[in-house]
Motif scaffolding. Sequence first.
Motif, mmCIF file in Angstrom:
data_model
loop_
_atom_site.group_PDB
_atom_site.id
_atom_site.type_symbol
_atom_site.label_atom_id
_atom_site.label_comp_id
_atom_site.label_asym_id
_atom_site.label_seq_id
_atom_site.Cartn_x
_atom_site.Cartn_y
_atom_site.Cartn_z
ATOM 1 N N TYR A 188 0.862 -1.183 0.000
ATOM 2 C CA TYR A 188 0.000 0.000 0.000
ATOM 3 C C TYR A 188 0.901 1.235 0.000
ATOM 4 C CZ TYR A 188 -3.637 3.320 1.403
ATOM 5 O OH TYR A 188 -4.511 4.377 1.443
ATOM 6 N N LEU A 189 0.809 2.034 -1.063
ATOM 7 C CA LEU A 189 1.620 3.239 -1.198
ATOM 8 C C LEU A 189 0.854 4.415 -0.586
ATOM 9 C CD1 LEU A 189 2.848 2.749 -4.884
ATOM 10 C CD2 LEU A 189 4.015 2.079 -2.769
ATOM 11 N N VAL A 190 1.306 4.873 0.557
ATOM 12 C CA VAL A 190 0.642 5.972 1.250
ATOM 13 C C VAL A 190 0.794 7.245 0.428
ATOM 14 C CG1 VAL A 190 0.559 7.320 3.373
ATOM 15 C CG2 VAL A 190 1.097 4.877 3.468
ATOM 16 N N SER A 191 -0.332 7.965 0.237
ATOM 17 C CA SER A 191 -0.377 9.192 -0.566
ATOM 18 C C SER A 191 0.020 8.957 -2.016
ATOM 19 C CB SER A 191 0.519 10.279 0.031
ATOM 20 O OG SER A 191 0.081 10.636 1.322
ATOM 21 N N ASN A 192 0.051 7.669 -2.432
ATOM 22 C CA ASN A 192 0.326 7.307 -3.817
ATOM 23 C C ASN A 192 1.731 7.723 -4.266
ATOM 24 O OD1 ASN A 192 -0.624 5.874 -6.026
ATOM 25 N ND2 ASN A 192 -1.375 7.700 -7.085
ATOM 26 N N TRP A 193 2.674 7.726 -3.325
ATOM 27 C CA TRP A 193 4.077 7.976 -3.637
ATOM 28 C C TRP A 193 4.776 6.631 -3.815
ATOM 29 C CZ3 TRP A 193 7.210 12.502 -3.847
ATOM 30 C CH2 TRP A 193 6.502 13.700 -3.685
ATOM 31 N N SER A 194 5.496 6.482 -4.914
ATOM 32 C CA SER A 194 6.185 5.228 -5.192
ATOM 33 C C SER A 194 7.327 5.009 -4.217
ATOM 34 C CB SER A 194 6.739 5.231 -6.623
ATOM 35 O OG SER A 194 5.706 5.391 -7.571
ATOM 36 N N ALA A 195 7.589 3.739 -3.908
ATOM 37 C CA ALA A 195 8.765 3.385 -3.096
ATOM 38 C C ALA A 195 10.010 3.543 -3.968
ATOM 39 C CB ALA A 195 8.625 1.949 -2.594
ATOM 40 N N PRO A 196 11.130 3.985 -3.393
ATOM 41 C CA PRO A 196 11.416 4.206 -1.980
ATOM 42 C C PRO A 196 11.212 5.650 -1.526
ATOM 43 C CG PRO A 196 13.455 4.310 -3.192
ATOM 44 C CD PRO A 196 12.359 4.072 -4.210
ATOM 45 N N ARG B 11 11.896 -6.498 -5.168
ATOM 46 C CA ARG B 11 11.289 -6.253 -6.478
ATOM 47 C C ARG B 11 9.797 -5.981 -6.346
ATOM 48 N NH1 ARG B 11 12.044 -10.917 -8.454
ATOM 49 N NH2 ARG B 11 14.199 -10.549 -9.104
ATOM 50 N N GLY B 12 9.136 -6.727 -5.484
ATOM 51 C CA GLY B 12 7.696 -6.547 -5.341
ATOM 52 C C GLY B 12 7.320 -5.176 -4.812
ATOM 53 N N VAL B 13 8.122 -4.632 -3.881
ATOM 54 C CA VAL B 13 7.815 -3.315 -3.311
ATOM 55 C C VAL B 13 8.206 -2.198 -4.271
ATOM 56 C CG1 VAL B 13 8.313 -1.725 -1.428
ATOM 57 C CG2 VAL B 13 8.006 -4.161 -0.954
ATOM 58 N N LEU B 14 9.432 -2.266 -4.807
ATOM 59 C CA LEU B 14 9.943 -1.175 -5.640
ATOM 60 C C LEU B 14 9.236 -1.074 -6.985
ATOM 61 C CD1 LEU B 14 13.783 -1.518 -4.934
ATOM 62 C CD2 LEU B 14 12.159 0.087 -3.908
ATOM 63 N N LEU B 15 8.699 -2.177 -7.467
ATOM 64 C CA LEU B 15 8.026 -2.159 -8.770
ATOM 65 C C LEU B 15 6.510 -2.016 -8.649
ATOM 66 C CD1 LEU B 15 10.009 -4.917 -10.715
ATOM 67 C CD2 LEU B 15 10.372 -2.445 -10.684
ATOM 68 N N THR B 16 6.001 -1.794 -7.451
ATOM 69 C CA THR B 16 4.565 -1.585 -7.304
ATOM 70 C C THR B 16 4.171 -0.262 -7.951
ATOM 71 O OG1 THR B 16 4.498 -2.813 -5.208
ATOM 72 C CG2 THR B 16 2.695 -1.274 -5.646
ATOM 73 N N PRO B 17 3.261 -0.287 -8.912
ATOM 74 C CA PRO B 17 2.917 0.957 -9.629
ATOM 75 C C PRO B 17 2.002 1.848 -8.796
ATOM 76 C CG PRO B 17 1.580 -0.852 -10.441
ATOM 77 C CD PRO B 17 2.534 -1.448 -9.444
ATOM 78 N N ARG B 18 2.071 3.120 -9.061
ATOM 79 C CA ARG B 18 1.153 4.053 -8.426
ATOM 80 C C ARG B 18 -0.252 3.850 -8.986
ATOM 81 N NH1 ARG B 18 3.574 9.766 -9.662
ATOM 82 N NH2 ARG B 18 1.741 10.392 -8.452
ATOM 83 N N VAL B 19 -1.245 4.236 -8.201
ATOM 84 C CA VAL B 19 -2.625 4.156 -8.663
ATOM 85 C C VAL B 19 -2.860 5.277 -9.666
ATOM 86 C CG1 VAL B 19 -5.044 4.256 -7.983
ATOM 87 C CG2 VAL B 19 -3.371 3.177 -6.477
ATOM 88 N N PRO B 20 -3.337 4.964 -10.865
ATOM 89 C CA PRO B 20 -3.548 6.022 -11.866
ATOM 90 C C PRO B 20 -4.590 7.032 -11.400
ATOM 91 C CG PRO B 20 -3.634 3.828 -12.854
ATOM 92 C CD PRO B 20 -3.654 3.637 -11.373
#
Length: 542
Positions: A65-73, A526-535
């Motif tokens: 879950y990307l808080v505020s839709n900011w990509s990791a890291p 890979r799973g965390v860093l490649l999680t896309p933002r919600v469009p």
Amino acid sequence: MDHLLVLMVALPLLVGGAMLLLSERRRALKAALGLTNVLVLLGIAVTLAWRLNAGETWPDSLAVYLVSNWSAPFGISLVADRLSALMLVMTSVLALASLTFAVARWDRAGVHFHPLFQFMLMGVNGAFLTGDVFNLFVFFEIMLAASYGLVLHGSGWPRVKSGMHYIVINLLASSVFLVGVAMIYGVTGTLNMADLAAKVPHIAGADRVLLEAGAGVLAIAFLAKSAMWPLNFWLTPAYSAASPPVAAIFAILSKVGVYAVLRLWLLMFNPGYEGAPDFGGQWLVYGGLATLAFGSIGLLASQEFNRLACFSLIVSSGTLIAAVGFGSIEVTAGALFYMVSSTFAVAAFFLLIELVERTRVFGANVLALTMEAFQAEGAIESAEVDEVGVAIPMAMAFLGLAFFTCALLMAGLPPLSGFLAKFAILSAVLEPAGAATPWVTQGMVWCMIALVIVSGLAAVISLSRAGVRAFWAPADRTLPRLRVIEVGPIALLLGLCVAMTVAAGPTMRYMESAATALFAPTDYSRGVLLTPRVPSPSALEE
């Protein structure tokens, strides 16, 4: 479904905040809100564990879950895998049992019990879900700040004295935590766990030395919370002085430290990384074995029920820390099984103590010790009464059976889950894969086996001695009055341990899957860093 992660943190925060707006005279409403929220959290945690294990909603068994839709890291991320979900289920079950028991009367011993309880749940859940080290510190502090109020709940000089020590030690550990975080950030430029897993293997030279120093400083904070010897001197006074429901929920707090060590060590210094196997693992084994030895001695030296429970918790932590240090998937899987069983058993024992003490006259244990030591006249009565049998009231039957079950679980005797968990650990340690890491020697293997067996023997001796004094020796026992909301939580925790025994196969398969994922940090990264933002909505329309 991704929003289930943030609900585990947001719901306790919102409910706890709402409780602060209510006066203490609305304690019944607070209790109803707290129990409802805990039931909801339990449902969410079980759903997460089920969905992650099934691999349908999240094919990689990793929810982000990307808080505020900011990509990791670059932003804050909440991450759940099988291990996180397991810890959330454990926390929710313990919270339900402790809070239900507290509603009987303990929540009235002081003010703000229910808000503090919810805020502590927020911190614990956040620590299991956070995806970066700094927010792990933030959730640690939320958890500890609430626990400071709970450990002092009910006042009295023993709680105040031990509570002050507890607060000071944890504040020092938090300061050490910050130093370690700063050192790691200075070397890597990131605190995101997935990013650390990707960058740490490529750090060498002087930076590598500084990184390992920072990780060592960070480990001190985690191991102090995990109750590793010699950093565990605070646990027995604080937990034994706390009220029963508080001590029961505190059983999960030491596991937060074990979780942090397990998570970060396997992400940053995984045994599969080239050049990393020699860092940290042998010290975890040594520290765990020393903790096991210390806990066993403490069990044999203790007479009071509260101290027996505390040293059983220390034995549990020592077993887990040593097992983690072996760096083996099989040993780690057995340790996870043991963690659930031992935590539920110790928590049930903390709750049971208060009910058992109702049957004993004031100072009965002191008088028993005195008569044993000096063999006073009348210490052993041999009245010749021709009785066919003695009727056992229902309350005493429940207390005796519950005590016997707790003793079997904490000592690791067959046929319950405590035995199965220890057997899984020891059988994995004896396998060649269990000692595959370079730092594990045959001496460590045999010390681990010996201390696990000795700790079980110490538990048998100390608990048998305490049980005889509590249930067989007193002739003027007072029959206690037990309420359903006091008996139910104990039955729930012990019933879950029995269920783990019956369903040992599926439970162990889940633990093996969780351990396997822990030893694959590349997949986590890979799973965390490649999680896309919600469009955005506009992008979806286009």
